[in-house]
Design a protein around this motif. Structure first.
Motif, mmCIF file in Angstrom:
data_model
loop_
_atom_site.group_PDB
_atom_site.id
_atom_site.type_symbol
_atom_site.label_atom_id
_atom_site.label_comp_id
_atom_site.label_asym_id
_atom_site.label_seq_id
_atom_site.Cartn_x
_atom_site.Cartn_y
_atom_site.Cartn_z
ATOM 1 N N ILE A 14 0.834 -1.198 0.000
ATOM 2 C CA ILE A 14 0.000 0.000 0.000
ATOM 3 C C ILE A 14 0.870 1.248 0.000
ATOM 4 O O ILE A 14 0.580 2.232 -0.702
ATOM 5 N N ARG A 15 1.954 1.232 0.790
ATOM 6 C CA ARG A 15 2.881 2.381 0.825
ATOM 7 C C ARG A 15 3.487 2.639 -0.545
ATOM 8 O O ARG A 15 3.563 3.782 -1.002
ATOM 9 N N VAL A 16 3.901 1.554 -1.223
ATOM 10 C CA VAL A 16 4.477 1.700 -2.561
ATOM 11 C C VAL A 16 3.438 2.271 -3.516
ATOM 12 O O VAL A 16 3.709 3.207 -4.288
ATOM 13 N N GLN A 17 2.213 1.739 -3.454
ATOM 14 C CA GLN A 17 1.163 2.184 -4.363
ATOM 15 C C GLN A 17 0.869 3.667 -4.165
ATOM 16 O O GLN A 17 0.734 4.426 -5.128
ATOM 17 N N VAL A 110 17.169 -2.585 -18.506
ATOM 18 C CA VAL A 110 18.494 -2.224 -19.020
ATOM 19 C C VAL A 110 19.275 -1.648 -17.843
ATOM 20 O O VAL A 110 18.960 -0.535 -17.371
ATOM 21 N N PRO A 111 20.269 -2.369 -17.324
ATOM 22 C CA PRO A 111 20.934 -1.954 -16.067
ATOM 23 C C PRO A 111 21.447 -0.522 -16.063
ATOM 24 O O PRO A 111 21.213 0.215 -15.103
ATOM 25 N N HIS A 112 22.113 -0.084 -17.120
ATOM 26 C CA HIS A 112 22.721 1.247 -17.075
ATOM 27 C C HIS A 112 21.672 2.356 -17.114
ATOM 28 O O HIS A 112 21.913 3.467 -16.656
ATOM 29 N N GLU A 113 20.470 2.053 -17.635
ATOM 30 C CA GLU A 113 19.399 3.048 -17.641
ATOM 31 C C GLU A 113 18.745 3.136 -16.263
ATOM 32 O O GLU A 113 18.497 4.218 -15.742
ATOM 33 N N LEU A 114 18.458 1.988 -15.677
ATOM 34 C CA LEU A 114 17.758 1.972 -14.394
ATOM 35 C C LEU A 114 18.653 2.474 -13.265
ATOM 36 O O LEU A 114 18.253 3.318 -12.454
ATOM 37 N N LEU A 115 19.880 2.013 -13.197
ATOM 38 C CA LEU A 115 20.764 2.376 -12.092
ATOM 39 C C LEU A 115 21.312 3.780 -12.224
ATOM 40 O O LEU A 115 21.792 4.361 -11.251
ATOM 41 N N GLY A 116 21.231 4.325 -13.435
ATOM 42 C CA GLY A 116 21.743 5.683 -13.630
ATOM 43 C C GLY A 116 20.766 6.760 -13.207
ATOM 44 O O GLY A 116 21.070 7.942 -13.293
ATOM 45 N N SER A 117 19.603 6.325 -12.755
ATOM 46 C CA SER A 117 18.548 7.304 -12.451
ATOM 47 C C SER A 117 18.890 8.198 -11.271
ATOM 48 O O SER A 117 18.570 9.379 -11.264
ATOM 49 N N ASP A 118 19.511 7.643 -10.216
ATOM 50 C CA ASP A 118 19.807 8.471 -9.049
ATOM 51 C C ASP A 118 21.238 8.302 -8.549
ATOM 52 O O ASP A 118 21.576 8.761 -7.464
ATOM 53 N N GLN A 140 20.992 -4.001 -4.273
ATOM 54 C CA GLN A 140 20.616 -3.185 -5.427
ATOM 55 C C GLN A 140 20.015 -4.030 -6.545
ATOM 56 O O GLN A 140 19.122 -3.577 -7.263
ATOM 57 N N LEU A 141 20.498 -5.249 -6.719
ATOM 58 C CA LEU A 141 19.892 -6.145 -7.701
ATOM 59 C C LEU A 141 18.431 -6.400 -7.334
ATOM 60 O O LEU A 141 17.545 -6.312 -8.203
ATOM 61 N N VAL A 142 18.176 -6.702 -6.061
ATOM 62 C CA VAL A 142 16.804 -6.967 -5.614
ATOM 63 C C VAL A 142 15.935 -5.730 -5.797
ATOM 64 O O VAL A 142 14.780 -5.824 -6.227
ATOM 65 N N ARG A 143 16.486 -4.540 -5.492
ATOM 66 C CA ARG A 143 15.710 -3.316 -5.663
ATOM 67 C C ARG A 143 15.360 -3.102 -7.137
ATOM 68 O O ARG A 143 14.259 -2.636 -7.458
ATOM 69 N N CYS A 144 16.298 -3.447 -8.027
ATOM 70 C CA CYS A 144 16.023 -3.333 -9.466
ATOM 71 C C CYS A 144 14.848 -4.233 -9.869
ATOM 72 O O CYS A 144 13.934 -3.805 -10.578
ATOM 73 N N ILE A 145 14.905 -5.484 -9.402
ATOM 74 C CA ILE A 145 13.838 -6.435 -9.747
ATOM 75 C C ILE A 145 12.506 -5.953 -9.181
ATOM 76 O O ILE A 145 11.470 -5.972 -9.866
ATOM 77 N N MET A 146 12.542 -5.477 -7.923
ATOM 78 C CA MET A 146 11.319 -5.007 -7.282
ATOM 79 C C MET A 146 10.753 -3.788 -8.021
ATOM 80 O O MET A 146 9.531 -3.665 -8.226
ATOM 81 N N ALA A 147 11.646 -2.880 -8.456
ATOM 82 C CA ALA A 147 11.205 -1.677 -9.170
ATOM 83 C C ALA A 147 10.546 -2.041 -10.491
ATOM 84 O O ALA A 147 9.500 -1.486 -10.852
ATOM 85 N N VAL A 148 11.148 -2.971 -11.213
ATOM 86 C CA VAL A 148 10.583 -3.377 -12.504
ATOM 87 C C VAL A 148 9.247 -4.072 -12.296
ATOM 88 O O VAL A 148 8.277 -3.827 -13.037
ATOM 89 N N TYR A 149 9.175 -4.917 -11.284
ATOM 90 C CA TYR A 149 7.923 -5.639 -11.024
ATOM 91 C C TYR A 149 6.788 -4.654 -10.705
ATOM 92 O O TYR A 149 5.703 -4.717 -11.304
ATOM 93 N N SER A 160 11.529 5.568 -12.116
ATOM 94 C CA SER A 160 10.843 6.384 -11.095
ATOM 95 C C SER A 160 10.476 5.530 -9.893
ATOM 96 O O SER A 160 10.594 5.964 -8.747
ATOM 97 N N VAL A 161 10.016 4.316 -10.143
ATOM 98 C CA VAL A 161 9.679 3.414 -9.040
ATOM 99 C C VAL A 161 10.934 3.055 -8.252
ATOM 100 O O VAL A 161 10.897 2.941 -7.014
ATOM 101 N N TYR A 162 12.051 2.884 -8.959
ATOM 102 C CA TYR A 162 13.323 2.596 -8.286
ATOM 103 C C TYR A 162 13.662 3.704 -7.292
ATOM 104 O O TYR A 162 14.076 3.443 -6.157
ATOM 105 N N GLU A 163 13.474 4.942 -7.702
ATOM 106 C CA GLU A 163 13.757 6.080 -6.825
ATOM 107 C C GLU A 163 12.828 6.079 -5.610
ATOM 108 O O GLU A 163 13.240 6.392 -4.485
#
Length: 639
Positions: A14-17, A110-118, A140-149, A160-163
């Motif tokens: 709910i917090r994420v949403q 795409v790792p360099h796009e997602l991780l380059g955000s912040d 950070q790998l887990v955060r990437c997967i969670m952000a994409v999901y 944006s979700v990653y941030e």
């Protein structure tokens, strides 16, 4: 699902949403429709089966070894379809018979796009110095997967979700990730989950990818696959040089990677691909038997990206004449030139403003020279620069040997950019006007291209075997025979009639009358390619190394049969031409070379080379649609 962490996960989701509600909508990009290619489904499913069986076995015995698992790496040239193949893997896996209920989710980023955000991906971008660095990489790998999901669930942009996740200080452990997914998807604990993790453009941040693989190792060694009832299969797609694949990715981690190297599509697959793409875009595809369509498809060399460009231009185009087809072809070349710059290829070789590395690739490709990934050009290996542009290594001959494939359209674009004038302007005209009267001229054009490449490479002699691009069948002595490469080369055609109106025929080597030139030329100088006038019924002749040395025997599918009749070159025809050419051949110590799309099934006389049927197809490969050429039976060779 009722567990002791249900309330915690509900609050977290709910917090994420709520945190992402204000973000702009960003529906997930769906992959293009899939067109079947060879054994890709079989190969991908074989990797899945291996990982699934390993997952079940290790879970049963409660022993965890990371090197028992196999990720998938899909390298290859630009535009070959690597990313799309990776996206298709999850679809294939869903059709697999697991013998039980399994939930499959695909995670693409795409790792360099997602991780380059912040800038928070820095810990992933350097070699780990200690256990803390590896743990940070795992988080950070887990955060990437969670952000994409969650970006797919809530239709938001993944970066944006990653941030948001980073700002919330979410506990990014693999266990929490899988719990969140099970809660969001309403998947019970006893149903296995398979995460298909695709890391695209991995060559851009190879150290990041290495660290991600090391993070996966930790997950496996800790038994987390088993405790979460989740199998993670990484798929790496990108145009990586071979040294990156082997030295850094495959050796720097105990986690195994199985390479699935994409090849250009076959001619039949290319035709089907274009038809599918046309229907997908609500337009009628060209008839598969349309010769202009076949020629354009052939020139694309089985590269999906080029074929897609061709389809996009068919919107308002018709292919009912050679003129229209030529216009479509030229626009295709212009589109490719606008998207793929030559300086990228030069940069890969470390040879800015130097055409020699590209010329070397053209030489390897045109003459089908066997290379290895360790073959060096300007200090770089071919494996190093495979990612630089449209060159594809196709296995050929001994294990570890390849032929460099470069689509004709890409070669023309490079030639124009380098201003090397390798391909004569008339070549395109002949490609779309292939018939009985022009096939000899097309063969001359191919010879002209050959000599231009050899001249620019400063190669002084070339063997018959190389000159005929692997299509000649002859004695070893003839195949090894060296032909001198002229310093300059010009194309001519003999006149049809003399000034008194009689039919012209060559009677002396030193004075050959040609069109568009007042004075006769001396072909013994070796700097002319001359087409002798057609003589029906009978063969046409041209003279790359001396009059009568090369014969084009008429007819061949789909070229209409003429009065020579049949689909075979007859031994008596060759004997007749040998007798007629005897004087010229002795004078220049030349070889009678018979070229024809027709088959030849007989003994090969001395000082004769046969480039017929299948051999002729090899000689014109890349220039002429393969469906127009018959197969050649085994040729008996005279000892």
């Amino acid at each position: 699902m009722c567990t002791n962490y249900c309330i915690h996960l509900e609050e977290f989701c709910i917090r994420v949403q709520k945190a992402v509600e204000t973000l702009p909508q960003h529906p997930p990009t769906l992959p293009a429709s899939w067109i079947d290619r060879g054994n890709l489904e079989k190969e991908l499913n074989a990797s899945l089966e291996w990982n699934w069986n390993t997952f079940k076995r290790q879970k049963k015995v409660n022993a965890y070894r990371s090197n028992d698992f196999k990720g998938i790496i899909i390298p290859g040239g630009s535009g070959i379809g690597k990313t799309r193949t990776g996206r298709q893997a999850a679809t294939f896996f869903r059709q697999f018979d697991f013998g039980e209920e399994v939930k499959i989710l695909d995670i693409f980023f795409v790792p360099h796009e997602l991780l380059g955000s912040d800038g928070s991906g820095k810990a992933l971008s350097r070699p780990p110095r200690n256990d803390g660095d590896v743990e940070s990489a795992l988080e950070q790998l887990v955060r990437c997967i969670m952000a994409v999901y969650f970006s797919v669930v809530f239709e938001k942009k993944s970066s944006s979700v990653y941030e948001v996740l980073h700002s919330l200080g979410a506990s990014c452990t693999f266990e929490n990730l899988i719990r969140a997914i099970r809660y969001q998807e309403q998947i019970s604990d006893n149903i296995p989950i398979i995460l298909v993790l695709q890391l695209d453009e991995f060559q851009e941040v190879h150290q990041t990818v290495v660290n991600m693989l090391r993070a996966i190792e930790i997950i496996i060694r800790n038994g987390t696959f088993s405790s979460t009832n989740c199998l993670l299969i990484p798929i790496l797609t990108g145009t990586a040089p071979d040294t990156l694949e082997t030295a850094e990715l495959m050796k720097a981690t105990l986690y195994g990677l199985e390479k699935l190297h994409l090849q250009p599509m076959s001619f039949e697959e290319s035709i089907n691909f274009v038809a599918h793409k046309c229907k997908e875009n609500a337009r009628n595809p060209p008839d598969s038997s349309n010769v202009f369509h076949q020629q354009i498809v052939t020139s694309c060399g089985g590269v999906p990206k080029f074929l897609e460009m061709y389809v996009s231009d068919l919107r308002d185009a018709t292919l009912n004449s050679a003129h229209n087809a030529t216009e479509v072809f030229q626009r295709l070349c212009n589109s490719i030139a606008s998207q793929y710059r030559i300086d990228r290829v030069e940069h890969a070789f470390g040879a800015e403003n130097s055409s020699l590395p590209i010329l070397t690739l053209l030489y390897f490709s045109h003459f089908k020279i066997l290379v290895t990934r360790e073959t060096r050009i300007n200090g770089k290996t071919i494996g190093d620069v495979e990612h630089s542009g449209h060159l594809f290594l196709v296995p050929e001959g001994p294990v570890g040997s390849y032929i460099v494939k470069m689509p004709l359209v890409w070669q023309l674009v490079l030639d124009t950019a380098m201003k090397t004038d390798i391909f004569p302007s008339q070549l395109i005209e002949f490609l779309f006007n292939i018939r009985e009267a022009t096939l000899t001229q097309l063969c001359l054009q191919i010879h002209y291209v050959s000599y231009c490449i050899l001249q620019l490479m400063q190669i002084e002699t070339v063997s018959f075997s190389t000159l005929y691009r692997g299509g000649a069948t002859a004695s070893q002595k003839v195949l090894n025979k060296k032909v001198k490469v002229p310093k300059t080369i010009e194309l001519f055609e003999t006149v049809m009639y003399t000034k008194d109106g009689s039919k012209y025929d060559i009677d002396t080597l030193k004075s050959v009358q040609v069109k568009h030139r007042d004075e006769p030329i001396d072909v013994t100088q070796g700097c002319y390619l001359v087409e002798a006038r057609p003589r029906f019924p009978g063969p046409d002749a041209f003279t790359p190394h001396g009059p009568e040395q090369n014969k084009h025997i008429e007819s061949g599918n789909p070229i209409p049969e003429t009065s020579t009749g049949g689909r075979e070159v007859k031994p008596e025809q060759i004997e007749k031409e040998l007798e007629k050419s005897k004087q010229f051949m002795e004078e220049l110590d030349s070889v009678l070379t018979v070229l024809s799309p027709k088959e030849y099934n007989g003994k090969i006389p001395a000082k004769t080379a046969i480039v017929c049927g299948k051999g002729f197809a090899a000689f014109v490969e890349g220039f002429v649609s393969p469906v127009s050429l018959p197969e050649n039976p085994k040729i008996k060779q005279e000892k």
